[in-house]
Every structure is written in structure tokens, then in C-alpha cells.
Design a protein around this motif. Structure first.
Motif, mmCIF file in Angstrom:
data_model
loop_
_atom_site.group_PDB
_atom_site.id
_atom_site.type_symbol
_atom_site.label_atom_id
_atom_site.label_comp_id
_atom_site.label_asym_id
_atom_site.label_seq_id
_atom_site.Cartn_x
_atom_site.Cartn_y
_atom_site.Cartn_z
ATOM 1 N N ALA A 186 0.826 -1.213 0.000
ATOM 2 C CA ALA A 186 0.000 0.000 0.000
ATOM 3 C C ALA A 186 0.858 1.261 0.000
ATOM 4 O O ALA A 186 0.452 2.302 -0.513
ATOM 5 N N LEU A 187 2.064 1.173 0.572
ATOM 6 C CA LEU A 187 2.950 2.331 0.652
ATOM 7 C C LEU A 187 3.989 2.358 -0.465
ATOM 8 O O LEU A 187 4.412 3.426 -0.910
ATOM 9 N N LEU A 188 4.413 1.173 -0.906
ATOM 10 C CA LEU A 188 5.573 1.089 -1.783
ATOM 11 C C LEU A 188 5.352 1.801 -3.113
ATOM 12 O O LEU A 188 6.243 2.497 -3.605
ATOM 13 N N THR A 189 4.172 1.638 -3.719
ATOM 14 C CA THR A 189 3.945 2.223 -5.045
ATOM 15 C C THR A 189 4.010 3.745 -5.010
ATOM 16 O O THR A 189 4.393 4.380 -5.996
ATOM 17 N N THR A 190 3.647 4.335 -3.892
ATOM 18 C CA THR A 190 3.775 5.793 -3.754
ATOM 19 C C THR A 190 5.214 6.178 -3.435
ATOM 20 O O THR A 190 5.762 7.142 -3.993
ATOM 21 N N ALA A 191 5.856 5.411 -2.550
ATOM 22 C CA ALA A 191 7.220 5.736 -2.129
ATOM 23 C C ALA A 191 8.190 5.730 -3.306
ATOM 24 O O ALA A 191 9.114 6.544 -3.368
ATOM 25 N N ASP A 229 12.896 7.941 -0.287
ATOM 26 C CA ASP A 229 13.143 7.668 1.129
ATOM 27 C C ASP A 229 13.654 6.235 1.275
ATOM 28 O O ASP A 229 12.883 5.286 1.142
ATOM 29 N N PRO A 230 14.959 6.035 1.519
ATOM 30 C CA PRO A 230 15.506 4.665 1.548
ATOM 31 C C PRO A 230 14.907 3.802 2.651
ATOM 32 O O PRO A 230 14.732 2.597 2.466
ATOM 33 N N VAL A 231 14.583 4.395 3.795
ATOM 34 C CA VAL A 231 14.015 3.605 4.895
ATOM 35 C C VAL A 231 12.640 3.087 4.508
ATOM 36 O O VAL A 231 12.331 1.898 4.659
ATOM 37 N N GLY A 234 9.418 -1.231 2.738
ATOM 38 C CA GLY A 234 8.263 -1.521 1.900
ATOM 39 C C GLY A 234 8.470 -2.667 0.937
ATOM 40 O O GLY A 234 7.503 -3.235 0.428
ATOM 41 N N MET A 235 9.717 -3.048 0.655
ATOM 42 C CA MET A 235 9.987 -4.145 -0.274
ATOM 43 C C MET A 235 10.150 -5.495 0.415
ATOM 44 O O MET A 235 10.459 -6.493 -0.231
ATOM 45 N N GLN A 236 9.941 -5.529 1.748
ATOM 46 C CA GLN A 236 10.012 -6.812 2.453
ATOM 47 C C GLN A 236 8.790 -7.662 2.106
ATOM 48 O O GLN A 236 7.715 -7.138 1.827
ATOM 49 N N ASP A 237 8.949 -8.968 2.135
ATOM 50 C CA ASP A 237 7.902 -9.862 1.616
ATOM 51 C C ASP A 237 7.867 -11.158 2.422
ATOM 52 O O ASP A 237 8.914 -11.711 2.769
ATOM 53 N N LYS A 238 6.644 -11.628 2.710
ATOM 54 C CA LYS A 238 6.503 -12.905 3.438
ATOM 55 C C LYS A 238 5.671 -13.948 2.693
ATOM 56 O O LYS A 238 5.504 -15.055 3.213
ATOM 57 N N VAL A 239 5.164 -13.619 1.505
ATOM 58 C CA VAL A 239 4.304 -14.593 0.821
ATOM 59 C C VAL A 239 4.857 -15.049 -0.535
ATOM 60 O O VAL A 239 4.230 -15.844 -1.216
ATOM 61 N N HIS A 240 6.014 -14.547 -0.909
ATOM 62 C CA HIS A 240 6.542 -14.900 -2.229
ATOM 63 C C HIS A 240 8.000 -15.342 -2.160
ATOM 64 O O HIS A 240 8.340 -16.503 -2.391
#
Length: 759
Positions: A294-299, A306-308, A313-319
Motif C-alpha cells: 500500500a505504501l511502496l507504489t507511492t514511495a 526515502d531509503p528507509v 516496503g519491499m520486504q515480503d513474506k508470501v513470495h
């Protein structure tokens, strides 16, 4: 290619008109596998009253599943699948489905029209429109630099190319939205396809499809490559896709974000990658991903990034976690880099099904890539890497009609010069240029020249102006090989402003010239941002420049650059060197270099080549860097630490140690009756120069006149105030070293002692 084809003459024609007017006619044009000869054949068809199709398609590769965006978001990237097509080809032997396929590029592909994914997809679309084959004499030439089975959307690009191919050869006039419908019947995952089709950073989803239609064997299935693919010709009309089965939206993308693709030397098939995924997911893991996407596409569209926010935002638990069994060391590799440890890094993830790793960054691209390649190496895996940009155009089709080639009005773009690219470059560098603003120069670009207000710069009385002009030299060859232009701009500034400061001048303005064959906005922007960084280090303003596209003067992506700097010496202050004030016994001080700087690279490249090293190999003199990255360390800029000593009249003369080394540059600042007596053991020689000297068996004499040997500047100071000069330089951040003294000259202008120290 058969034997007759191999012996055919290769021919290039400049125009249709030239061909048709030849007295010997078409008989000399026999090169059936040469694309220009295909155009010649088309010209012949026109002369016979036939109008063939001639066109070229380009489809970018893509990275899907970015971070938590599992089957949601995709990014088109700047590796392009190209399809060249011509109809009306005359051949003695028949081709299946009237289609002959030739191929150049990554891997090997099936060249049968009903088995190759591109043409098989095209046949599916044609059959949906009651056409069972291609037009007679169709020749499809595929140019594919996209690595196969690496998670860079090679199958998605092939499917898009195939649908577009059918639309063109059958003149169906399919819109991009309708092309998407056909693509999603074959490639069921919209992220890759939508990105390749529309270009840029795209979010998408797929509506539910009729399960009975999905079972039909007439539909090719890209995701289960290499077999079975479906797409069988049963004689039935395949299921025609409903309208609007796929929806998409294009997100903004911050232009300073580049993509580092680390491409391991093994494949992961989509079928295998799907097989390891669970059928259900933990609720907490799904919520975790939803929060981030929800945040990554805007960031990723915000500037500055914003590197943080992006990294989290690019962390993933389902793929990604489920692919660790397919990709050795995946978890550790993804965790091995962070924005804190790796300046410039924004985020990292698995690209598509893998095994390619995609790292997003704004700078230090080669350092980040080298680290990740090193992590894979621990697992016994070799990798290649490429620095990629978003491909904003997506699918493009260019028609090359023989008739229109003669009659259409020509443009500057036809000659290979893009006015639009030049305008885009100006916009991309404005902020970097503006950051060099200083009193007297506003550092604004876009006018016809740069301006400098000397009074506003602090020169209330007419000063002496000093000017310098220089280039980078063959160090650029290494920048081309490394695809890293972030530091050579600093070199360009350094070579000019260091020549100003040795005369006692304060650098005030800088202008650059950039000449290329075809303007690559990303490359030029990286270079000019380096120029701006060099200007900031020197305290001068980047007040203008010139970018010239000259097709035919340069090859490929290569360019050349030059720069000119203007400095000033206040009225009443002496111009250096002050040769009349120099005496025997005056002290020589040395300021350290940080390596090769920008001279002697023709010899550097010969030595590297002789020892069989590649630019991506670990540097023998520095295990933490590659050969290329180490050699691209930029020339030191000495302006700011030297200006306080100049303003206090502590320096009698200075020599910038560039081409010609110690032997040629030091005498330039001395009167004819004095020489420099130097002890070479009084300063450290950088490891890279030690290695080059030994590896190239370079004599001491040659060493002293080719490279800087570890000194970027040599100063003459009066013996009585030598300590004050040392203290002033030290307070400005330098580490001045006493390296010798002036003596009466006999033969040589430089006398070197202790040269055995170099061996």
C-alpha cells in the motif's frame, strides 16, 4: 542457415530508389539472411506491384513481484526484445505456416512457427480471426538480449510481441488494451505482461476467466515452458478472450532510481517457481504484505526517494521466502545489504520467479553489485549484472514502408538526433547543477551562455582571470566497460580546477562539453551529476555546457567529454609560481594522491589486458573492490585545502602531477637554475600503483614520468615558513609531507633518491 545462404553476398542499400535504379537490377542482392537484403527484396516486390509489410517491434523485459507485490506490480526495464518482420520473401523451400524464423540472442529457442512462443502466440490470435497461417513469405527475425528463465519477463515479452505481431500481419488494429486481453489468455499473470505492454511501473489485476475456456488446448500456455505449451492447431477457432479482462494503472517512478539486476548463471522455470508456493497463507503474513504494498507504489514515485520507507516496503513474506530452496543463499543474500551499510541502496528483492536479484539504488551501483555477486560466489554461483532503467514506452511498433521511405519528409530524428532527449536531460540535471550555485554565479542552465558577476563573487577590483581546459582521457574506456559514469565527471572537473589552483587562482565557474552518437539521458545525467559533485568539491559553479549528438562520429553508447574552468586572482596578489622568490634550500611538500587519478590509463589497460583480468574481477591490490571500481576512483580535488595557504602567501609554487608524472610537471614551476631534489621513500605509493609497476615490469624512470607515484600535488615553500605552511594545510584537512628541497640545477630538473623503494 544452409550452405547456399552462408555463401550469399551481404549487401546494404541506402534507399529504395537506389536499388530500383540499378542497371544490374536485383540479381546482385542475394543475401537472404541479411536484413538489409530483406528490404531489397521488398523493394523488388514494389517494383512488381506488390506491397509487402516491413516493420519492427520492441518489447521491454520486466521485473514482477517487486517486494510484496505478488502478481500485482511489474516494472518494464531497458532490455528490449526486437522483432523484425517482412513479408513477400521468395524462397525455394516452403516454411511451416508460411513463416521462416531466424534468431540471435540469449539461449536457444525453437524456430518452428507452431513451437516458438512468439509465433505460436501470433498463430493463436490469427486463428481467433479465421486465419490459419501467416502471409506468404513471412520472415520473422528475433533479436533477444533478455536472459531466459531468469525472472526478467522473457516469456511475458514474447507473448506481448506475439499478439502485436498477429495484429500487424493481419492488420487487426488491436489497441493496447485489447492486446492485453489476448496476452492474459496465455500469460495468466498480469504484472509482467502489463509492464511490458504499457511500459513504466504498472499495477494490474486479472478478472476471473471461464474455466472451460482455460482448458482448451488451442491456447498457448507461457508459464509451463518449455513443454507442453498448448496452442495446438485442432482446426477449431480458439476461445476469443472477453473484453477488459485485465485492468492496469501506471504509477509514478522517481527518475533518480536505477535498477541493478544481478543475474545468476542458472535458470528457474516458472513452473518450478510456482510449485514451491503454498496453496494457503498465514493471515499475518498476508496483512504484512498488504501494509507494505500500500505504501511502496507511492514511495517509489517520490523524489528524493526515502531509503528507509522503500527498503521496509519491499520486504515480503508470501513470495520470496518460498524460493529459498530454488535459489541457494537467497535469504542471506537479500539480508546482506541495507541502506545503512550500502549508501545509495533503496531496496532489494527477487525479480519475478527468480533467480535474478533486483536492487533499487540511486548511486554506488557497482559497489552494490559487486557485493551481491560476492554473496552468490560464496554459494558457488557466478553472476552477471546490468544497470537498467525503467522502459517507459512499453511495446512500440515502427513501420518501414518502402513507398513512404522515398516520399516522407525527413526530420532531425531520422538522422539520429533527438531534441526531446536533450530537453529531458536538461530537466534531469537541473537540481544537480543548481546545487553548485555560489556568490556571483546562479548555476542555472538553459540559456546561451554562463554568467559570472565578479563583484558579487568578492572581486571588487579587476582581478587576473585564469582559464583551463582539459578532458578525461582513456579512463572513460573503463567507465564504459563498468557502465558507471558517476565518478568520471569529478575527474573532468579535477583536471581543470587543480590546474587553476596551482597558479593561485580561485576556481569560480565550470562548463562542460558532452559529445555522443545518440544521447542516452540516463548515462549523460549520471555523468553531469558527477561534474556537479566535482564543482561542489572545488567551490565553483557549473554555469553551462553543451551536449552534442553526432551519429557516425561515435560508436554505440560511447561518448567523449571536455571541460573548461575559469578562476580569478585578486588584484595585488601574486600569480604562481613566484620563480623569482625561489632559492636553494626551499622546502618541497607533497600532497597524497588516492591512486592513478586520470593519467596513464592507456598503459593501465595494457597491463590489465596482459594479465587476463576483467574489470569485474577482484582487484589484486584491493580484495574489497573489483578492478574496474578501484580504477574509477576519482582524481582528488585540492582546491579547498590549498586556498587558505595561498591566501596567506605561504606557497611559492605548485605542480599538479598529471601526465608526465614527477619528471615533467615539477620543472614547470621552477626557475631554470634550480632543480628538485626528492627522496621518494618519504611518501607511500598507493597499492594500485605498486601492483601496476610490478605487473607491467615498469622501470623506475618510466614510473616517475607516467603516473603520479602517490603525489597529486608538489609545493615549494620558503624554508623559514615551512612549518607554518604544513600547519595551515593540516588544519584544512591535508597530510603534507616533506619530500625534499630545491638545489642548484646541473642536468635534470628532478633528482630522485631512493628509487629502490619503488621496487
Amino acid at each position: 542457415m544452409d550452405e547456399d545462404d552462408a555463401n550469399d553476398e551481404l549487401v546494404t542499400i541506402d534507399s529504395w530508389h537506389e536499388f530500383l535504379d540499378r542497371p544490374d537490377g536485383p540479381s546482385v542482392f542475394r543475401a537472404r539472411d541479411n536484413w538489409q537484403a530483406r528490404l531489397a527484396a521488398a523493394a523488388l516486390s514494389i517494383s512488381r506491384g506488390q506491397v509487402p509489410l516491413v516493420f519492427e517491434q520492441k518489447v521491454p523485459c520486466s521485473s514482477a513481484n517487486i517486494g510484496p507485490g505478488f502478481d500485482v506490480i511489474g516494472l518494464a526495464l531497458s532490455i528490449w526484445l526486437q522483432i523484425r518482420l517482412i513479408t513477400g520473401e521468395q524462397r525455394s523451400e516452403p516454411s511451416s505456416y508460411n513463416c521462416r524464423i531466424t534468431y540471435e540472442g540469449k539461449g536457444s529457442v525453437d524456430l518452428r512457427a507452431d513451437h516458438n512462443l512468439i509465433t505460436q502466440t501470433a498463430l493463436y490470435v490469427l486463428r481467433c480471426h479465421d486465419k490459419r497461417a501467416f502471409p506468404e513469405g513471412t520472415h520473422v527475425h528475433i533479436i533477444n538480449p533478455i536472459p531466459l528463465g531468469r525472472g526478467l519477463g522473457s516469456s511475458g515479452a514474447a507473448v506481448v510481441a506475439g499478439v502485436a505481431l498477429a495484429s500487424e500481419v493481419a492488420q487487426l488494429g488491436l489497441s493496447k488494451d485489447r492486446i492485453l486481453d489476448y496476452c492474459l489468455m496465455i500469460e495468466r499473470h498480469p504484472d509482467n505482461v502489463a509492464a511490458a505492454l504499457y511500459g513504466g511501473f504498472v499495477g494490474s489485476y486479472l478478472k476471473e476467466l471461464n474455466p472451460d475456456d482455460m482448458k482448451r488446448i488451442e491456447i498457448p500456455l507461457a508459464e509451463v515452458l518449455p513443454a507442453p505449451q498448448g496452442g495446438e492447431d485442432t482446426g477449431l477457432t480458439p476461445p476469443i478472450p472477453p473484453y477488459d479482462i485485465g485492468k492496469h494503472i501506471r504509477f509514478p517512478w522517481a527518475k533518480e532510481i536505477k535498477c541493478i539486476a544481478i543475474i545468476p548463471d542458472f535458470e528457474v522455470s516458472t513452473a518450478d517457481a510456482r510449485r514451491v508456493l503454498p496453496t494457503t497463507y498465514d493471515k499475518a503474513d498476508v496483512i504484512y504484505n498488504l501494509q507494505r504494498v500500500a505504501l511502496l507504489t507511492t514511495a517509489l514515485g517520490q523524489s528524493p526517494p526515502d531509503p528507509v520507507l522503500i527498503f521496509d516496503g519491499m520486504q515480503d513474506k508470501v513470495h520470496q521466502p518460498y524460493r529459498k530452496g530454488l535459489i541457494p543463499g537467497l535469504t542471506e543474500i537479500l539480508r546482506s545489504v541495507t541502506p545503512e551499510k550500502n549508501p545509495g541502496l533503496l531496496g532489494i528483492c527477487l525479480s519475478g520467479a527468480g533467480p535474478t536479484i533486483l536492487a533499487l539504488a540511486t548511486e554506488n551501483f557497482s559497489d552494490i553489485a559487486e557485493h551481491l555477486i560476492g554473496e552468490f560466489k560464496k554459494e558457488g554461483i557466478t553472476c552477471d549484472w546490468q544497470l537498467l532503467e525503467p522502459a517507459y514506452d512499453g511495446l512500440t511498433v515502427t513501420h518501414e514502408s518502402a513507398e513512404s521511405k522515398e516520399t516522407s519528409g525527413m526530420t532531425y530524428a531520422d538522422a539520429g538526433v533527438s531534441i526531446e532527449a536533450g530537453n529531458e536531460l536538461v530537466q534531469s540535471i537541473k537540481s544537480a547543477v543548481a546545487s553548485t550555485k555560489r556568490p556571483g554565479a546562479d548555476a542555472e542552465i538553459g540559456g546561451f551562455g554562463g554568467t559570472l558577476d565578479l563583484a558579487a563573487a568578492g572581486y571588487t577590483e579587476p582581478p587576473t582571470l585564469v582559464q583551463a581546459v582539459d578532458g578525461i582521457g582513456t579512463k572513460l574506456k573503463i567507465a564504459f566497460a563498468m557502465d558507471d559514469f558517476s565518478t568520471v565527471g569529478i575527474d573532468l572537473v579535477a583536471m581543470n580546477v587543480n590546474d587553476l589552483v596551482v597558479q593561485g587562482a580561485e576556481p569560480l565557474t565550470f562548463m562542460d562539453y558532452y559529445g555522443c552518437s545518440k544521447l542516452d539521458v540516463a548515462d549523460a545525467s549520471r555523468f553531469i551529476k558527477g561534474v556537479a559533485e566535482g564543482c561542489k568539491q572545488a567551490g565553483c559553479a557549473l554555469v553551462g555546457g553543451e551536449t552534442a549528438e553526432m551519429p557516425g562520429m561515435y560508436q554505440g553508447k560511447e561518448f567523449d567529454a571536455a571541460g573548461a574552468a575559469t578562476g580569478a586572482i585578486k588584484k595585488g596578489r601574486k600569480i604562481l609560481p613566484d620563480k623569482k622568490a625561489m632559492r636553494e634550500g626551499d622546502v618541497l611538500l607533497g600532497l597524497k594522491s588516492n591512486g592513478v587519478h586520470s593519467n596513464g590509463f592507456s598503459l593501465v589497460r595494457k597491463i590489465i589486458e596482459k594479465h587476463g583480468l576483467s574489470w569485474m574481477d577482484q582487484a589484486p591490490w584491493d580484495s574489497s573492490k573489483t578492478v574496474g571500481a578501484s580504477l574509477l576512483a576519482p582524481t582528488r580535488i585540492y582546491v579547498k585545502p590549498l586556498m587558505p595557504a595561498i591566501e596567506q602567501d605561504l606557497i611559492l609554487g605548485m605542480a599538479h602531477i598529471t601526465g608526465g608524472g614527477l619528471d615533467e610537471n615539477i620543472p614547470r614551476m621552477l626557475p631554470k637554475h634550480l632543480a628538485a631534489d626528492i627522496n621518494v621513500s618519504s611518501w607511500p605509493v598507493p597499492a594500485v600503483l605498486k601492483w601496476l609497476k610490478q605487473a607491467g615490469n615498469v622501470s623506475n624512470k618510466e614510473f616517475a614520468r607516467t603516473w603520479n607515484t602517490g603525489l597529486g600535488m608538489v609545493l615549494v615553500v620558503n624554508n623559514d615558513i615551512a612549518q607554518k605552511a604544513i600547519d595551515t594545510l593540516s588544519q584544512a584537512g591535508e597530510e603534507p609531507m616533506r619530500i625534499g628541497a630545491l638545489i642548484a640545477r646541473k642536468d635534470e630538473g628532478v633528482v630522485l633518491h631512493g628509487v629502490e623503494h619503488w621496487s
